[in-house]
Design an enzyme around this catalytic site. Structure first.
Site, mmCIF file in Angstrom:
data_model
loop_
_atom_site.group_PDB
_atom_site.id
_atom_site.type_symbol
_atom_site.label_atom_id
_atom_site.label_comp_id
_atom_site.label_asym_id
_atom_site.label_seq_id
_atom_site.Cartn_x
_atom_site.Cartn_y
_atom_site.Cartn_z
ATOM 1 N N LYS A 1 -4.038 -6.314 6.016
ATOM 2 C CA LYS A 1 -2.985 -6.038 6.999
ATOM 3 C C LYS A 1 -2.592 -7.314 7.717
ATOM 4 C CE LYS A 1 -3.889 -1.317 8.353
ATOM 5 N NZ LYS A 1 -4.313 -0.391 9.424
ATOM 6 N N GLY B 1 4.676 0.490 7.841
ATOM 7 C CA GLY B 1 4.399 0.300 9.262
ATOM 8 C C GLY B 1 5.442 -0.574 9.934
ATOM 9 N N ASP C 1 -13.917 0.296 10.376
ATOM 10 C CA ASP C 1 -14.383 -1.065 10.605
ATOM 11 C C ASP C 1 -13.320 -2.030 10.070
ATOM 12 O OD1 ASP C 1 -16.502 -2.953 11.317
ATOM 13 O OD2 ASP C 1 -16.482 -3.429 9.194
ATOM 14 N N ALA D 1 0.853 -1.194 0.000
ATOM 15 C CA ALA D 1 0.000 0.000 0.000
ATOM 16 C C ALA D 1 0.887 1.243 0.000
ATOM 17 C CB ALA D 1 -0.900 -0.010 1.226
HETATM 18 N N1 LIG Z 1 -6.884 1.663 5.572
HETATM 19 C C1 LIG Z 1 -5.774 2.031 4.934
HETATM 20 N N2 LIG Z 1 -5.854 2.600 3.706
HETATM 21 C C2 LIG Z 1 -4.732 2.974 3.042
HETATM 22 N N3 LIG Z 1 -3.505 2.813 3.522
HETATM 23 C C3 LIG Z 1 -3.353 2.246 4.743
HETATM 24 C C4 LIG Z 1 -4.474 1.836 5.510
HETATM 25 N N4 LIG Z 1 -4.024 1.314 6.664
HETATM 26 C C5 LIG Z 1 -2.685 1.410 6.616
HETATM 27 N N5 LIG Z 1 -2.257 1.967 5.468
HETATM 28 C C6 LIG Z 1 -0.858 2.221 5.064
HETATM 29 O O1 LIG Z 1 -0.035 1.256 5.687
HETATM 30 C C7 LIG Z 1 0.880 1.859 6.596
HETATM 31 C C8 LIG Z 1 1.010 1.021 7.846
HETATM 32 O O2 LIG Z 1 -0.251 0.836 8.453
HETATM 33 P P1 LIG Z 1 -0.460 1.056 10.010
HETATM 34 O O3 LIG Z 1 -0.152 2.447 10.374
HETATM 35 O O4 LIG Z 1 -1.810 0.560 10.357
HETATM 36 O O5 LIG Z 1 0.624 0.044 10.552
HETATM 37 P P2 LIG Z 1 1.611 0.087 11.792
HETATM 38 O O6 LIG Z 1 2.623 -0.930 11.509
HETATM 39 O O7 LIG Z 1 0.816 -0.046 13.036
HETATM 40 O O8 LIG Z 1 2.254 1.545 11.740
HETATM 41 P P3 LIG Z 1 3.224 2.222 12.845
HETATM 42 O O9 LIG Z 1 4.578 1.810 12.507
HETATM 43 O O10 LIG Z 1 2.958 3.677 12.585
HETATM 44 O O11 LIG Z 1 2.701 1.767 14.179
HETATM 45 C C9 LIG Z 1 0.327 3.244 6.879
HETATM 46 O O12 LIG Z 1 1.351 4.147 7.187
HETATM 47 C C10 LIG Z 1 -0.365 3.567 5.562
HETATM 48 O O13 LIG Z 1 0.535 4.099 4.643
HETATM 49 MG MG LIG Z 2 1.267 3.517 11.337
#
Ligand SMILES: Nc1ncnc2c1ncn2[C@@H]1O[C@H](COP(=O)(O)OP(=O)(O)OP(=O)(O)O)[C@@H](O)[C@H]1O
Ligand SMILES: [Mg+2]
Length: 558
Positions: free
Chosen positions: A316, A300, A351, A295
């Site tokens: 995810k 992340g 959701d 994405a």
């Molecule tokens: N619903 C979504 N729609 C579009 N892009 C998304 C979505 N959810 C996540 N992303 C993309 O994926 C990346 C990682 O998702 P997310 O922030 O949920 O993960 P994380 O590993 O918990 O992040 P962090 O390292 O900030 O804790 C986000 O920075 C974003 O670019």
């Molecule tokens: Mg994030």
């Protein structure tokens, strides 16, 4: 199904008694119901079948009989989903077992006709006010309206204003209104369609119950407004309906761009919504050659996030390990997603549906995604021959990450998003959620331009946070240190240095600060905490202030 409907049938009383806590308890009970019943049925079926429980041939036969048995039910499609849940529990199915499950429905069209339409028809009245009065009294509660006549007039005049086109004033020919009222949180919604000449527009009347009785809080007359009320960022409605198939299709006439899956989910049939999501996914894979790609956005630390270029959802997968500064565990991360599932999502939390044991052909993955999954999430993703098997994945709507949006959108749109970004933090606070990580990369922008939050691993209850002032430095050396010289606890947050600023260009920071200076004040955060601690349940309305009727009072949120 009977227990599910029984909970929905309690909603009008909760509204009449202003029992908002009871409503909240009902919502959680209803979300837990499905797993409880599936477990119970799986256990008793396995018991009945004895040693034959894991023989697929037995299940092929059961499926045929089951299909016959549900063909005279008004909710046959939910029954198929339920059956799938049981078989998946029995077999721990990887991918889908075509012969055992209803991958596609057995019924291309409804197996039995509707007994009654899902809506009531209100024909032309002398005046639009008369029509609205009729609708309101048809759906009256056991509590009187506080100001029926004034409300009917105000709603009618909004309708007339919205139907008038240059040179012509169309009047309402008829209305079709769903037979049962929709309930969520502290509001009740009358939902229908208005016909005027060649026009057809949605009609949503939002009711509140205040000290003086029930009154119309807002009226919504556009597809976009309807869509926001039924958003994937809101908790599910309580609405009692015998034949969900018809209700969902009726609602789709108000919101033609919403997927059936999302509408099922919005009315609390999230498991069947998940079936529909899965069918959407299969259709997309069949009808395109798209591959899963990472994405766009900031990678992340906790999640591997992938999607397809033309697809509406992202997938995810939790990584096996998280690098510092993350100190959480897989269990905790899953716990946060569960917390969100059961919480008031206030129009700001996505959701999420989780899937187990999905299987795809490896050719559907870009090399980059596959390498990342196999090396960073080997505990969850494995390769068997040409199949990629994902034992657990979250699926949610795709939005434009806010960091990308503010970089790429035109200035006015970026500024609007920044203002809504601040408001989203406040709406979450009003419903006792602190997102933890306030950086723009963790928020996204929906097609309606609304800012929502999607990164749940650092989220917590607002009342658990300790908001602090930064102590003044005791000497010049301390003043020059970039790291704090004072002890900082796990739950300490210093609003004056909120990280929300990071990553915003200077002009957008100014916009943020102009609208939301209070987000940087300890006192403002503590004031919301005090209200929450005193037991206040703050409702965040799913519509703009200007959709509300005059005299409805200020919104009580932050
Ligand atoms: N619903 C979504 N729609 C579009 N892009 C998304 C979505 N959810 C996540 N992303 C993309 O994926 C990346 C990682 O998702 P997310 O922030 O949920 O993960 P994380 O590993 O918990 O992040 P962090 O390292 O900030 O804790 C986000 O920075 C974003 O670019
Ligand atoms: Mg994030």
């Amino acid at each position: 199904m009977t227990r599910f409907r029984a909970i929905n049938q309690r909603a009008p009383r909760r509204f009449e008694e202003r029992d908002w806590l009871g409503m909240q308890i009902d919502a959680v009970e209803r979300l837990r119901l499905y797993a409880i019943i599936v477990d119970r049925v799986t256990e008793s079926v396995s018991h009945l079948l004895g040693g034959r429980a894991d023989d697929p041939l037995v299940w092929v036969a059961i499926k045929a009989v089951f299909s016959g048995l549900i063909s005279d039910r008004q909710d046959w499609e939910l029954a198929e989903t339920f059956y799938n849940s049981v078989t998946r529990r029995v077999f721990e199915t990887v991918g889908v077992a075509e012969r055992v499950e209803f991958v596609d429905s057995d019924f291309d069209s409804p197996p039995i006709p509707s007994r009654d339409p899902v809506y009531l028809t209100f024909d032309r009245r002398e005046t639009t006010t008369g029509l609205v009065r009729d609708i309101l009294t048809t759906f009256a509660h056991d509590v009187p309206f506080a100001r029926l006549e004034a409300d009917a007039e105000a709603v009618a005049s909004r309708i007339s204003a919205s139907l008038s086109r240059p040179g012509a004033l169309a009047s309402v020919g008829k209305a079709e209104v769903v037979r049962t009222v929709f309930y969520r949180g502290q509001s009740a919604y009358i939902v229908g369609l208005l016909y005027a000449g060649s026009h057809r527009i949605p009609l949503i009347i939002a009711l509140s119950h205040g000290d003086e009785g029930v009154f119309v809080d807002a009226v919504l007359l556009t597809e976009n407004e309807a869509s926001i009320v039924f958003s994937f960022t809101r908790s599910y409605f309580h609405v009692d309906v015998a034949r969900p198939y018809d209700l969902v299709r009726f609602l789709r006439r108000l919101m033609p761009r919403k997927r059936l899956a999302e509408i099922y989910i919005a009315i609390g049939q999230n498991k069947h919504g998940k079936t529909e999501l899965y069918r959407d996914l299969l259709r997309h894979l069949r009808s395109t050659e798209e591959r899963f790609e990472l994405a766009p956005g900031t990678t992340g630390l906790v999640m591997i996030v992938f999607t397809m270029p033309g697809y509406d959802d992202v997938f995810k997968v939790i990584r096996d390990t998280f690098p510092p500064p993350k100190r959480t565990t897989r269990r905790n991360v899953m716990g946060k997603y569960r917390l969100v599932f059961q919480h008031d999502r206030a129009g700001r939390l996505m959701d999420v549906q989780d899937f187990q044991h999905l299987e795809f052909h490896r050719s559907r993955f870009s090399g980059e995604v596959l390498d990342e999954l196999l090396s960073e999430a080997a505990g969850t993703v494995r390769l068997e021959g040409d199949s990629v098997i994902i034992s657990h994945v979250y699926v949610e709507r795709r939005v434009v990450p806010l960091d990308i949006y503010v970089r790429e959108a035109a200035r006015p749109a970026a500024a609007d998003a920044v203002v809504d970004f601040g408001q989203s933090i406040k709406d979450l606070a009003s419903t006792n959620i602190f997102p933890g990580d306030l950086l723009p990369k963790n928020f996204g922008v929906t097609r309606h331009g609304r800012v929502v939050f999607y990164d749940y691993d650092e989220l917590s209850a607002l009342t658990e946070i300790n908001f602090r002032e930064m102590p003044p430095p005791r000497d010049e050396a301390e003043a020059l240190l970039s790291d704090p010289w004072y002890p900082v606890g796990d739950r300490d947050v210093f609003p004056e240095e909120h990280q929300a600023f990071l990553g915003l260009a200077p002009d957008l920071r100014r916009v943020f600060f102009d609208h939301h200076a209070d987000l940087f004040e300890v006192e403002a955060w503590r004031a919301i905490q005090d209200r929450l601690r005193s037991g206040e349940l703050i409702e965040v309305f799913p519509y703009r202030q200007d959709a509300r009727l005059p005299g409805t009072g200020a919104s009580r949120g932050w």
